[in-house]
Design a protein around this motif. Structure first.
Motif, PDB file in Angstrom:
ATOM      1  N   MET A  52       0.629  -0.852   0.390  1.00 34.99           N
ATOM      2  CA  MET A  52       0.298  -0.549  -0.144  1.00 34.99           C
ATOM      3  C   MET A  52       1.034   1.143   0.186  1.00 34.99           C
ATOM      4  O   MET A  52       0.578   2.249  -0.585  1.00 34.99           O
ATOM      5  N   GLU A  53       2.477   1.590   1.245  1.00 35.99           N
ATOM      6  CA  GLU A  53       3.090   2.426   0.915  1.00 35.99           C
ATOM      7  C   GLU A  53       3.235   2.864   0.134  1.00 35.99           C
ATOM      8  O   GLU A  53       3.846   3.417  -1.044  1.00 35.99           O
ATOM      9  N   ALA A  55       2.157   1.925  -3.325  1.00 42.39           N
ATOM     10  CA  ALA A  55       1.616   1.602  -4.724  1.00 42.39           C
ATOM     11  C   ALA A  55       1.324   3.707  -4.614  1.00 42.39           C
ATOM     12  O   ALA A  55       1.215   4.452  -5.191  1.00 42.39           O
ATOM     13  N   GLY A  56       0.589   4.197  -3.439  1.00 44.16           N
ATOM     14  CA  GLY A  56       0.957   5.165  -2.803  1.00 44.16           C
ATOM     15  C   GLY A  56       1.841   6.675  -3.073  1.00 44.16           C
ATOM     16  O   GLY A  56       1.716   7.331  -4.174  1.00 44.16           O
ATOM     17  N   MET A 196      -8.834  10.222   0.872  1.00 45.76           N
ATOM     18  CA  MET A 196      -7.811   9.909   0.051  1.00 45.76           C
ATOM     19  C   MET A 196      -7.937  10.963  -0.533  1.00 45.76           C
ATOM     20  O   MET A 196      -7.220  11.448  -1.248  1.00 45.76           O
ATOM     21  N   GLY A 200      -4.351  12.041   0.455  1.00 46.63           N
ATOM     22  CA  GLY A 200      -3.454  11.245  -0.073  1.00 46.63           C
ATOM     23  C   GLY A 200      -4.083  11.425  -1.572  1.00 46.63           C
ATOM     24  O   GLY A 200      -2.704  10.883  -2.004  1.00 46.63           O
ATOM     25  N   CYS A 321      -4.993  -0.072   5.142  1.00 47.68           N
ATOM     26  CA  CYS A 321      -4.420  -0.112   4.594  1.00 47.68           C
ATOM     27  C   CYS A 321      -4.837   1.252   4.088  1.00 47.68           C
ATOM     28  O   CYS A 321      -4.194   1.612   2.920  1.00 47.68           O
ATOM     29  N   PHE A 322      -6.184   1.766   3.997  1.00 47.33           N
ATOM     30  CA  PHE A 322      -5.857   3.399   3.557  1.00 47.33           C
ATOM     31  C   PHE A 322      -5.725   4.491   3.919  1.00 47.33           C
ATOM     32  O   PHE A 322      -4.937   4.999   3.235  1.00 47.33           O
ATOM     33  N   PHE A 325      -2.107   4.188   2.281  1.00 49.46           N
ATOM     34  CA  PHE A 325      -1.737   4.251   1.108  1.00 49.46           C
ATOM     35  C   PHE A 325      -1.989   6.060   0.933  1.00 49.46           C
ATOM     36  O   PHE A 325      -1.182   6.084   0.373  1.00 49.46           O
ATOM     37  N   GLY A 328       2.115   6.765   2.342  1.00 44.22           N
ATOM     38  CA  GLY A 328       2.513   6.964   0.961  1.00 44.22           C
ATOM     39  C   GLY A 328       2.791   7.951  -0.023  1.00 44.22           C
ATOM     40  O   GLY A 328       3.622   8.002  -0.605  1.00 44.22           O
ATOM     41  N   ALA A 329       1.080   8.651  -0.329  1.00 46.80           N
ATOM     42  CA  ALA A 329       1.389   9.023  -1.385  1.00 46.80           C
ATOM     43  C   ALA A 329       1.616  11.014  -1.419  1.00 46.80           C
ATOM     44  O   ALA A 329       2.274  11.478  -2.314  1.00 46.80           O
TER      45      ALA A 329
END
Length: 478
Positions: A52-53, A55-56, A196, A200, A321-322, A325, A328-329
């Motif tokens: 997840m990290e 991907a973000g 998000m 994010g 998970c959210f 993500f 990371g973004a």
């Protein structure tokens, strides 16, 4: 090898080191409560967070980023001094990474954003004096030491108290949890969608109005709630819930404890025959109290309550998970923002307020975060998940959800909050819901101290590294 090539290679290595430390320290924000509650093993937490990290960071990490994070000082003050700017940004990245390294080794969850802010602050003071610093911005960031944990702690406290009242104090905990789950899924997915959009995915320039964002969040939440209904109805309690005659309300157990306490006081203040009568009543009351405690533990903790916790395992993993993500973004910019500025200054000699981020730099930041998590992430995960207070999936969910709500509120109210401080405050709030003695006060003291010294530590270390790097490339300190 030319000096420019050496600078670029050194900057890439230092940026990777910073990203590694972000992974080692900050990723515990998403996974600490999941590991502490037993929802995920450490191995699976690392795997899920890594996916997840990365991907973000790689997919929606900023392709155009502020070269000096959070507007502490304007890059324009470095006009005509590109080399000093390069040395300073390298020193800031290295200092922030070094401080995070120390904090991670000690298991302290500190803000990576505050670390880079403190480091840039130190460089700005050395280069152009105190007058060039935006002290109003610095004071807002310092205010987050109070705002973040207080707000998230209060929200998480209320969420956990609501769950305890609606589910655990119910005559049929599993059925109550099944009824509440669709509503919880709706709010969880709705709030996390807003996280998000506001936090994010801001790098995709999804400039949705609050109204549009709420419609999108409601739509996603409704779909999730509908899907959850048949899934949660498949879960059955291992106890016989149909027979409610032998159910004991938890309030009865609490009342009985109060009866025993008052009878002990009466016994201490009476003598003679009356004392003997009170003693008999007290002995009988203590036996009843002990039986109630054992009955409640055996019947509900081992059956209904465990079934309820299984339901919340999925909700907690979903929220984790959210958050991973979004983290990371958003926070990969703490490593690649200064790097983007350095690369721009080295290649063109121009110092930009915003710089393009090459794809390989995003890849470097994402990989650094994942490797940092995999190698050292367990240290801070243990602090958040196990050393502040004892967590279960229900408590972990309340903390994670409370932190997500806080992030959404802060984003729209323009309040300065740190994800790290928010999550720690949420865990504290859940712990306080069970009483002050459920908190590890020595761990909390160490965490608070680490928060306060993060900005000055970053500033001080940057000053040292700046002079070392400057001397290494120019042979002079000034």
């Amino acid at each position: 090898m030319s000096p420019e090539t050496i600078l670029i290679i050194l900057a890439l290595v230092i940026s990777f080191y910073m990203a590694w430390n972000i992974g080692a320290n900050d990723v515990a924000n998403a996974m600490g409560t999941s590991v502490g509650s037993g929802a995920l093993t450490l191995k699976w937490a690392i795997i899920v967070a890594a996916l997840m990290e990365f991907a973000g960071a790689f997919l929606v990490g900023s392709h155009v980023t502020n070269t000096v994070r959070k507007g502490i000082i304007e890059p324009v003050v470095f006009t005509g001094h590109p080399n000093s700017y390069i040395y300073g940004m390298m020193a800031a990245l290295l200092a922030a990474g070094a401080w995070l390294n120390i904090a991670s080794f000690r298991g302290w969850p500190v803000s990576t954003t505050h670390s880079i802010v403190g480091s840039v602050l130190g460089f700005g003071i050395v280069f152009s004096g105190f007058s060039s610093i935006h002290w109003d911005t610095v004071s807002q960031i310092a205010a987050s030491w109070v705002v973040s944990p207080l707000l998230s702690g209060t929200i998480s406290f209320l969420i956990f108290c609501l769950l305890r009242k609606m589910i655990f104090y119910s005559k049929t905990p599993v059925k109550s949890a099944q009824k509440m789950t669709p509503f919880l899924v709706f709010f969880v997915l709705g709030i996390l969608t807003l996280v998000m959009v506001f936090k994010g995915l801001k790098n995709l320039h999804m400039d949705l109005s609050l109204y549009d964002a709420l419609i999108l969040a409601s739509l996603i939440g409704s779909i999730g709630a509908l899907v959850s209904i048949p899934l949660v109805n498949r879960i059955n309690s291992t106890s016989t819930e149909e027979n409610h005659d032998d159910h004991i309300d938890p309030k009865v157990e609490k009342s009985m404890l109060k009866v025993v306490m008052h009878l002990r006081r009466v016994k201490e203040s009476t003598t003679g025959e009356l004392s003997d009568e009170v003693t008999k009543i007290l002995d009988s009351s203590e036996k009843i109290s002990n039986q109630l405690e054992k009955y409640t533990h055996i019947k509900h903790v081992s059956t209904d309550y465990l079934t309820v916790e299984k339901i919340f395992v999925y909700l907690q993993i979903l929220s984790a998970c959210f958050v991973a993500f979004a983290h990371g973004a958003n926070d990969v910019a703490n490593a690649i923002g200064p790097l983007a500025g350095i690369l721009s200054a080295v290649s063109s000699g121009v110092i930009e307020m915003k710089a393009q981020v090459p794809l390989f730099v995003l890849l470097l930041g994402g990989l650094g975060i994942v490797i940092g998590l995999a190698t050292w992430g367990w240290r801070v995960i243990e602090t958040i998940g196990k050393c502040i207070t004892e967590l279960t999936p229900t408590r972990g969910f309340a903390a994670e959800f409370g932190a997500a709500i806080t992030i959404v509120l802060a984003s729209k109210l323009a309040l300065p909050v740190s994800t790290t401080h928010t999550l720690v405050g949420a865990v504290l709030g859940v712990g306080l819901a069970r009483g002050l003695n459920s908190l590890n006060l020595s761990t909390i003291r160490d965490i608070l101290i680490s928060w306060v010294i993060t900005i000055p530590a970053g500033a001080g270390i940057t000053i040292v590294f700046y002079y070392i790097i400057r001397y290494a490339f120019t042979g002079q300190f000034a």
